[in-house]
Design a protein around this motif. Structure first.
Motif, PDB file in Angstrom:
ATOM      1  N   ARG A 172      49.648  38.808  62.144  1.00  0.00           N
ATOM      2  CA  ARG A 172      50.511  39.113  61.212  1.00  0.00           C
ATOM      3  C   ARG A 172      51.744  39.696  61.693  1.00  0.00           C
ATOM      4  O   ARG A 172      51.873  40.692  62.487  1.00  0.00           O
ATOM      5  CB  ARG A 172      49.822  40.431  60.523  1.00  0.00           C
ATOM      6  N   MET A 173      52.813  39.121  61.230  1.00  0.00           N
ATOM      7  CA  MET A 173      54.414  39.237  61.543  1.00  0.00           C
ATOM      8  C   MET A 173      55.145  39.390  60.318  1.00  0.00           C
ATOM      9  O   MET A 173      54.730  38.238  59.357  1.00  0.00           O
ATOM     10  CB  MET A 173      54.798  38.357  62.761  1.00  0.00           C
ATOM     11  N   ASP A 174      56.149  39.909  60.173  1.00  0.00           N
ATOM     12  CA  ASP A 174      56.861  39.951  59.113  1.00  0.00           C
ATOM     13  C   ASP A 174      57.710  38.809  58.872  1.00  0.00           C
ATOM     14  O   ASP A 174      57.913  38.183  57.866  1.00  0.00           O
ATOM     15  CB  ASP A 174      58.029  41.070  59.048  1.00  0.00           C
ATOM     16  N   ASP A 175      58.306  37.876  59.788  1.00  0.00           N
ATOM     17  CA  ASP A 175      59.275  36.748  59.618  1.00  0.00           C
ATOM     18  C   ASP A 175      58.375  35.662  59.517  1.00  0.00           C
ATOM     19  O   ASP A 175      58.663  34.637  58.753  1.00  0.00           O
ATOM     20  CB  ASP A 175      60.078  36.620  60.674  1.00  0.00           C
ATOM     21  N   LEU A 176      57.309  35.393  60.198  1.00  0.00           N
ATOM     22  CA  LEU A 176      56.492  34.028  60.213  1.00  0.00           C
ATOM     23  C   LEU A 176      55.284  34.456  61.008  1.00  0.00           C
ATOM     24  O   LEU A 176      55.061  34.808  61.998  1.00  0.00           O
ATOM     25  CB  LEU A 176      57.262  33.019  61.155  1.00  0.00           C
ATOM     26  N   ASP A 177      54.233  34.332  60.157  1.00  0.00           N
ATOM     27  CA  ASP A 177      52.879  34.875  60.725  1.00  0.00           C
ATOM     28  C   ASP A 177      52.077  33.700  61.614  1.00  0.00           C
ATOM     29  O   ASP A 177      52.731  32.783  61.813  1.00  0.00           O
ATOM     30  CB  ASP A 177      52.031  34.994  59.490  1.00  0.00           C
ATOM     31  N   GLY A 178      51.051  34.183  62.362  1.00  0.00           N
ATOM     32  CA  GLY A 178      50.409  33.658  63.396  1.00  0.00           C
ATOM     33  C   GLY A 178      49.932  32.393  63.194  1.00  0.00           C
ATOM     34  O   GLY A 178      50.179  31.169  63.802  1.00  0.00           O
ATOM     35  N   LEU A 179      49.486  32.343  61.894  1.00  0.00           N
ATOM     36  CA  LEU A 179      48.829  30.880  61.415  1.00  0.00           C
ATOM     37  C   LEU A 179      49.829  29.743  61.117  1.00  0.00           C
ATOM     38  O   LEU A 179      49.887  28.587  61.644  1.00  0.00           O
ATOM     39  CB  LEU A 179      48.144  31.169  60.136  1.00  0.00           C
ATOM     40  N   GLU A 180      50.958  30.242  60.751  1.00  0.00           N
ATOM     41  CA  GLU A 180      52.080  29.144  60.651  1.00  0.00           C
ATOM     42  C   GLU A 180      52.649  28.753  62.048  1.00  0.00           C
ATOM     43  O   GLU A 180      53.308  27.658  62.200  1.00  0.00           O
ATOM     44  CB  GLU A 180      53.254  29.811  59.766  1.00  0.00           C
ATOM     45  N   VAL A 181      52.752  29.776  62.820  1.00  0.00           N
ATOM     46  CA  VAL A 181      53.055  29.373  64.339  1.00  0.00           C
ATOM     47  C   VAL A 181      52.160  28.337  64.918  1.00  0.00           C
ATOM     48  O   VAL A 181      52.626  27.201  65.433  1.00  0.00           O
ATOM     49  CB  VAL A 181      53.293  30.586  65.102  1.00  0.00           C
ATOM     50  N   LEU A 182      50.991  28.594  64.646  1.00  0.00           N
ATOM     51  CA  LEU A 182      50.048  27.394  65.147  1.00  0.00           C
ATOM     52  C   LEU A 182      50.293  26.032  64.301  1.00  0.00           C
ATOM     53  O   LEU A 182      50.321  25.212  65.170  1.00  0.00           O
ATOM     54  CB  LEU A 182      48.456  27.949  64.770  1.00  0.00           C
ATOM     55  N   ARG A 183      50.570  26.000  63.162  1.00  0.00           N
ATOM     56  CA  ARG A 183      50.674  24.895  62.263  1.00  0.00           C
ATOM     57  C   ARG A 183      52.039  24.261  63.021  1.00  0.00           C
ATOM     58  O   ARG A 183      52.007  22.838  63.290  1.00  0.00           O
ATOM     59  CB  ARG A 183      50.982  25.001  60.946  1.00  0.00           C
ATOM     60  N   ARG A 184      53.256  24.924  63.124  1.00  0.00           N
ATOM     61  CA  ARG A 184      54.192  24.415  63.658  1.00  0.00           C
ATOM     62  C   ARG A 184      54.193  24.025  65.097  1.00  0.00           C
ATOM     63  O   ARG A 184      55.222  22.985  65.601  1.00  0.00           O
ATOM     64  CB  ARG A 184      55.432  25.456  63.343  1.00  0.00           C
ATOM     65  N   CYS A 185      53.169  24.383  65.705  1.00  0.00           N
ATOM     66  CA  CYS A 185      53.472  24.253  67.404  1.00  0.00           C
ATOM     67  C   CYS A 185      52.123  23.465  67.635  1.00  0.00           C
ATOM     68  O   CYS A 185      51.524  23.690  68.690  1.00  0.00           O
ATOM     69  CB  CYS A 185      53.454  25.496  68.157  1.00  0.00           C
ATOM     70  N   SER A 186      51.564  22.647  66.675  1.00  0.00           N
ATOM     71  CA  SER A 186      50.036  22.145  66.942  1.00  0.00           C
ATOM     72  C   SER A 186      50.158  20.963  68.154  1.00  0.00           C
ATOM     73  O   SER A 186      49.199  20.531  68.567  1.00  0.00           O
ATOM     74  CB  SER A 186      49.848  21.231  65.631  1.00  0.00           C
ATOM     75  N   ARG A 187      51.507  20.354  68.518  1.00  0.00           N
ATOM     76  CA  ARG A 187      51.523  19.298  69.457  1.00  0.00           C
ATOM     77  C   ARG A 187      52.033  20.074  70.875  1.00  0.00           C
ATOM     78  O   ARG A 187      52.013  19.236  71.931  1.00  0.00           O
ATOM     79  CB  ARG A 187      52.714  18.280  69.147  1.00  0.00           C
ATOM     80  N   VAL A 188      52.261  21.326  70.956  1.00  0.00           N
ATOM     81  CA  VAL A 188      52.527  22.017  72.153  1.00  0.00           C
ATOM     82  C   VAL A 188      51.443  22.132  72.940  1.00  0.00           C
ATOM     83  O   VAL A 188      50.481  22.780  72.382  1.00  0.00           O
ATOM     84  CB  VAL A 188      53.162  23.305  71.921  1.00  0.00           C
ATOM     85  N   PRO A 189      51.573  22.061  74.339  1.00  0.00           N
ATOM     86  CA  PRO A 189      50.073  22.087  75.030  1.00  0.00           C
ATOM     87  C   PRO A 189      50.108  23.350  75.574  1.00  0.00           C
ATOM     88  O   PRO A 189      49.148  23.416  76.331  1.00  0.00           O
ATOM     89  CB  PRO A 189      50.734  21.059  76.409  1.00  0.00           C
ATOM     90  N   THR A 190      50.345  24.555  75.193  1.00  0.00           N
ATOM     91  CA  THR A 190      50.115  25.792  75.097  1.00  0.00           C
ATOM     92  C   THR A 190      48.962  26.266  74.792  1.00  0.00           C
ATOM     93  O   THR A 190      48.502  25.921  73.392  1.00  0.00           O
ATOM     94  CB  THR A 190      51.243  26.760  74.630  1.00  0.00           C
TER      95      THR A 190
END
Length: 468
Positions: A59-77
């Motif tokens: 839970r973050m005010d600007d962009l939540d963690g689930l949306e970060v996961l969606r946007r970085c689905s191809r990042v090898p992290t």
């Protein structure tokens, strides 16, 4: 102390938490960077050489963690999702989006360290495979199991793989749909081509067309360069579309046209480009019910039904669990591990609502916390209880039990199992404070929260919270 030189990014809008994590993980030997929110986290993950692992606040005010996961689905992290407001539904969603693990705050660094070490090791193994060129896309884990259900799956792959027909795979989350798709690719005349995978649940709705068909530079805000799109990336090979039911209706129409015409047109492009792609689609939904509800196109449904296959959930082939567990332990790597007879009994007594993916996560945790090479029944039962896929009716796991608490070095007592979430948090805080000799600053750092937050909680418990 860890000797790991792994790079870890802490993505959290709580400055005190980021500071505490940087100090704690730095002492353990990690190279730590910070991002003060979701947008900054995405920038740091997508630009340059991404970190091995990331601690991601849900839970973050600007962009939540689930949306970060969606946007970085191809990042090898590898992402370890942390939250102070944990729910089973959020954990399941994070895992579906590719999270490596999910823990509730406060979390002790002693619990986090082995998890991070394993995440870093897996991230580096994945990069090593990718650097070997096409070898990574040519690999498919074996179809493990001798049950009648798995024999049927193997027979399907043997018969349908060599054709060039569209395949629709149905099954619950974690049943191995991508594994089967890879086997179909390797059995086909396209095996020398690329296997390209898309998880439709990870793509923002307004970017589906660009993701599938590509775009021209300047076609829309944020299109800073040309993009081929996955159809053209998979040209001559196989395109695997997972979570097909997540496609919006307008994208379904364009997918149908691409399947029928064998041509695609990227966003902002003037002409169509011929493509030669085999489609393997997968979903955990009942697509016919989606058709009747008006959420899925009937013509696309029948276009995909050339060769449908239902993959059985793990509870329907429980006789495969021991063999599958041994295989997964070998895949996890690290120190060799063996399963004691009572551990196998524990594994075969559970319902596995998260299927093979959940079994893999349980074995990962058991391997991390094992004190020897044998995984015993008590340890395995504790790790099952920590499973984020657990549901209230499961006999060996409780959805209300905080993951970090169950993963603590000592097994929870029967009285602990009856505690509420708030009571469990208080118990964990009190034990941490006692372990730190009453030092509030040290306890706050260990818990991953700032000192004032800890003092406020202690005052709420009626515990003196002044200066040490």
């Amino acid at each position: 102390m860890s000797t790991s030189d792994g790079r870890v990014l802490v993505v959290d809008d709580d400055a005190a938490f980021r500071f505490a994590m940087r100090k704690a993980l730095g002492r353990l030997g990690y190279r730590v960077d910070e991002a003060a929110g979701g947008h900054e986290g995405v920038r740091k993950l997508e630009v340059g050489d991404p970190p091995d692992a990331a601690l991601l606040d849900l839970r973050m005010d600007d962009l939540d963690g689930l949306e970060v996961l969606r946007r970085c689905s191809r990042v090898p992290t590898k992402f370890v999702v942390l939250t102070g407001h944990g729910t089973v539904d959020a954990a399941v969603q994070a895992m579906k989006l590719g999270a490596f693990s999910f823990l509730e705050k406060p979390v002790d660094a002693d619990i986090l360290q082995p998890l991070l070490d394993q995440a870093i090791a897996e991230a580096r193994r994945g990069r090593g495979a990718a650097s070997a060129g096409s070898a990574a896309s040519d690999f498919a884990p074996p179809l493990v199991g001798t049950s009648a259900e798995m024999e049927e799956v193997r027979s399907f792959v043997a018969r349908v793989g060599p054709t060039d027909e569209t395949v629709a795979l149905y099954g619950e989350t974690g049943t191995g749909k991508e594994v089967v798709a890879r086997h179909l690719h390797l059995r086909s005349p396209r095996e020398s081509g690329r296997f390209v995978a898309l998880n439709a649940a990870c793509v923002p709705r307004d970017l589906f067309e660009s993701e599938l068909f590509g775009h021209k530079k300047g076609a829309f805000t944020g299109a800073t360069g040309d993009r081929l799109g996955l159809f053209r990336e998979a040209n001559g090979g196989t395109l695997f579309i997972d979570e097909l039911g997540e496609l919006p209706l307008e994208s379904q129409a364009k997918l149908l046209r691409a399947l029928e015409e064998r041509k695609v047109r990227g966003v902002g492009e003037a002409r169509e480009i011929p493509v030669d792609v085999r489609i393997v689609a997968a979903t955990n939904r009942d697509l016919w019910s989606e058709v009747q509800a008006g959420r899925f196109r009937e013509d696309l449904y029948f276009r995909l039904q050339v060769f449908p296959l239902r993959l059985p959930p793990l509870r329907e082939r429980v006789e495969d669990v021991p063999e599958l567990a041994v295989h997964l332990l070998e895949r996890i790597g690290g120190a060799p591990r063996r399963l004691a007879p009572d551990a196998i009994k524990a594994l075969t007594s559970y319902e596995w609502p998260g299927n093979v993916r959940e079994l893999l996560n349980v074995l990962r945790r058991a391997s991390l916390f094992a004190t020897g090479e044998v995984l015993d029944g008590e340890l395995v039962r504790r790790m099952i209880a920590a499973s984020v896929f657990a549901h209230p009716s499961a006999t060996m796991a409780r959805a209300s039990t905080p993951v970090a608490r169950v993963l603590a070095p000592s097994a929870p007592s029967s009285s602990d199992e009856e505690m509420s979430l708030a009571e469990l948090e208080r118990t964990h805080i009190e034990r941490t404070l006692a372990r730190m000799g009453g030092n509030i600053t040290k306890a706050a750092t260990s818990l991953g929260i700032d000192r004032r937050t800890l003092q406020r909680k202690l005052r709420g418990y009626g515990i003196a919270a002044g200066d040490e």
